[in-house]
Design an enzyme around this catalytic site. Structure first.
Site, PDB file in Angstrom:
ATOM      1  N   LYS B  78       0.743  -1.152   0.056  1.00 49.69           N
ATOM      2  CA  LYS B  78       0.068   0.022   0.126  1.00 49.69           C
ATOM      3  C   LYS B  78       0.821   1.286  -0.133  1.00 49.69           C
ATOM      4  O   LYS B  78       2.093   1.297   0.830  1.00 49.69           O
ATOM      5  CB  LYS B  78      -0.784  -0.030   1.261  1.00 49.69           C
ATOM      6  CG  LYS B  78      -1.926   0.980   1.265  1.00 49.69           C
ATOM      7  CD  LYS B  78      -2.706   0.995   2.605  1.00 49.69           C
ATOM      8  CE  LYS B  78      -3.786   2.041   2.860  1.00 49.69           C
ATOM      9  NZ  LYS B  78      -4.593   1.704   3.948  1.00 49.69           N
ATOM     10  N   SER B 153      -9.813   1.918   2.738  1.00 51.82           N
ATOM     11  CA  SER B 153      -8.945   2.618   2.089  1.00 51.82           C
ATOM     12  C   SER B 153      -7.791   1.866   1.511  1.00 51.82           C
ATOM     13  O   SER B 153      -7.237   2.290   0.359  1.00 51.82           O
ATOM     14  CB  SER B 153      -8.171   3.739   3.048  1.00 51.82           C
ATOM     15  OG  SER B 153      -7.286   3.001   3.877  1.00 51.82           O
ATOM     16  N   SER B 177      -9.974  -0.701   7.050  1.00 52.85           N
ATOM     17  CA  SER B 177      -9.288  -0.401   5.906  1.00 52.85           C
ATOM     18  C   SER B 177      -8.767  -1.729   5.238  1.00 52.85           C
ATOM     19  O   SER B 177      -8.256  -1.545   4.051  1.00 52.85           O
ATOM     20  CB  SER B 177      -8.582   0.774   5.792  1.00 52.85           C
ATOM     21  OG  SER B 177      -9.225   2.092   6.056  1.00 52.85           O
TER      22      SER B 177
END
Lengths: 96, 486
Positions: B78, B153, B177
């Site tokens: 990420k 997210s 997330s």
């Protein structure tokens, strides 16, 4: 809780954010609705409740030996700066 | 079975058996990224050269007989994790020019395990969002239906793994997330106990809630990657000094006799019918395998979302004050004075949702409002924590849905922040109490994946992984691949 345009302008100033004229009414609406939403917390019975400091019990701040562990990486870190000169960060003149 | 349909653990075993080389595996995934990413928008940066260099090194290591279970297996990070010499944007215009000068501990540890870096994945800006629509780099598409969100997210990581263009990816979970995008894309999304994994070099959103974890195909993959990334780190004072078990070795623990609690509050209004049915059917299957199931009430849990939307923005407003246009990140052009530099750099660098949260946080921390909002929320957080503590005195794990609905349409909730926030209604509680939790695929609703959430007490990672693994030995939901990416 309903915020006014003035409230939001003041919050934006405290937060050091420039908000455009077009954005302002959007934030007045959405921040007011968020504050109204979180208002439901006020009904929770918390008279004898302590605020939560940490999710894990019995944690203490770890300590380490007091010695230098970092190397000098001044140049590598400043490579990301928008404006530098002679190893210093440049900003607009602060003192007249 | 084709290479990309394999789990990370299977790829690791095949590499160790010299069935193929890491360079071959890496090329295969890089080609898939090149084909699929323009439509998915899952990657912000693809590090092809770096990946092939990593792969060559991994092949040499395996040849020397020094490889581990993940050596030579590709992964994606990420874009919230700092990667030395590589753009680390956090999905924001603010950091669209930020090349990290060091590696996050998670990055360094997975590198040391011999994993191959494919690139950095798209995400909601500064991890603030539940749909991956707040990214400066545009929305990510759900591989199951391109018109829908992948969740957020960690939406880029989820889409990449679900589309089989990366075997496994890291994520972060502040309010759901990892688990929510895991549920919406049919993956195993694992969020460890707060402090289990170092946050050093992981760009901070809400420091008392943030925790790194894994988006994977299976519990076994999550166990392997988690074991490699967890552990105490002197550079993060909140990382706990508790030994890391061999998670993979504990996977086969039986579920017979497991005491499961069903959270009554998770099955009320707002839960989509097919989602609820799939989750209930999964829990019934555990009962059939010899687990006991009882319904429990956690009366303060419905206050999780409002509590979170005081605590998280407060911490965010404080953390994001470091973006000042002076030392790194976006700077406006021609600032007329220092205040103008701060305000315009931040006004231009941050997107609408980040600004909304900074302002919410600024307000709840401001003089005259602190007691009514922030202090009150931290007290309610204690009540929620106590609800969980009481529940875990009688049950081993808690179960319920991960998200109230399957993946929704792109644009469907962008105009109403509260509606968007309620996507995390079932996931936020575990963050507030610092608990480990996992989402595993347990069925479909309208052809879209549904996630079963399993929450455990602090440091019960092994138990959660064993429960998830038992489920995955009995089912094949985690093996389903979206048709376009088979």
């Amino acid at each position: 809780m309903t915020l006014t345009r003035r409230d939001v302008e003041n919050i934006a100033l405290l937060a050091r954010l420039e908000i455009t004229e077009a954005e302002l009414p959007v934030y007045v609406g959405s921040l007011s609705s968020i504050l109204a939403f979180v208002e439901q917390l006020s009904a929770a019975p918390t008279a004898d409740v302590l605020p939560m400091a940490h999710p894990l019990e019995g944690q203490s701040q770890p300590l380490r030996e007091d010695r230098v562990t970092e190397s000098d990486r001044h140049d590598a870190y400043q490579a990301n700066a928008p404006a530098v000169e002679a190893g210093l960060y440049l900003v607009p003149k602060v003192i007249e | 079975m084709s290479l990309h349909a394999s789990t990370a653990a299977e790829i690791g075993r095949a590499l160790a058996a010299r069935e193929y080389s890491s360079v071959e595996v890496t090329r295969h995934f890089l080609e898939r990224i090149e084909r699929a990413n323009p439509a998915l928008n899952a990657f912000v940066t693809v590090t092809a050269e770096r990946a092939l260099a990593d792969a060559k090194r991994a092949d040499a290591r395996i040849a020397r007989g020094e490889g581990g279970p993940l050596t030579g297996v590709p992964l994606a990070h990420k874009d919230i994790f700092c990667t030395d010499g590589i753009l680390t944007s956090c999905g924001s215009r603010m950091l669209a020019n930020f090349v990290a000068p060091y590696d996050a501990t998670v990055v360094a540890k997975l590198d040391a395990a011999g994993m191959v870096l494919l690139g950095k994945t798209n995400m909601d800006e500064f991890a603030m969002g539940s749909s991956n629509e707040t990214s400066h780099y545009g929305p990510v598409r759900n591989p199951w239906d391109a018109a829908r969100v992948p969740g957020g997210s960690s939406g880029g990581s989820a889409a990449a793994v679900a589309a089989r263009i990366a075997p496994v990816a890291t994520g972060t979970d502040t309010g759901g997330s990892i688990r929510q995008p895991g549920a919406l894309t049919g993956l195993t999304g694992f969020k460890p106990t707060y402090g289990r994994v170092s946050r050093y070099g992981m760009i901070a959103f809400a420091s008392s809630l943030d925790q790194a974890g894994v988006l994977a195909h299976s519990a076994e993959d999550a166990a392997l990657v988690l074991a490699a990334m967890a552990g105490h780190d002197a550079r993060d004072s909140t990382s706990v000094d508790v030994p890391v078990p061999d998670y993979a070795a504990g996977l086969d623990r039986p579920v017979k006799g497991l005491k499961i609690g069903i959270i009554r509050e998770f099955f009320g209004d707002g839960l989509e019918a097919e989602t609820g049915a799939a989750v209930r059917a999964a829990i019934d299957a555990f009962r059939a395998e010899g687990a006991t199931v009882e319904e429990l009430s956690l009366p303060n849990l419905p206050l999780s979302v409002p509590t979170y939307y005081v605590v998280a923005p407060a911490e965010c407003s404080s953390n994001l004050s470091r973006f000042d246009g002076v030392r790194f990140g976006h700077r406006c052009s021609d600032p007329k004075d220092l205040m103008d530099l701060y305000r315009r750099s931040r006004g231009e660098g941050f997107g609408a949702e980040v600004k909304r949260r900074i302002m919410t946080g600024t307000y709840v921390l401001s003089a005259g409002y602190y007691d009514a909002y922030y202090l009150k929320a931290q007290k309610v957080r204690s009540l929620i924590n106590e609800d969980f503590r009481r529940a875990f005195a009688t049950v081993d794990v808690l179960m319920g849905p991960t998200a109230p609905t399957p993946a929704f349409a792109i644009g469907a909730k962008t105009d109403d922040p509260i509606l968007m926030y309620l996507n995390d209604i079932y996931t936020i509680g575990a963050n507030l109490a610092g608990l480990p939790a996992v989402s595993v695929p347990c069925g479909l609703s309208g052809g879209l994946p549904v996630g079963l959430q399993v929450i455990g007490p602090h440091f019960a990672e092994e138990r959660l992984l064993a429960v998830a693994h038992a489920w995955q030995r009995a089912t094949d939901w985690h093996r389903r691949i979206p048709e376009a990416y088979a």
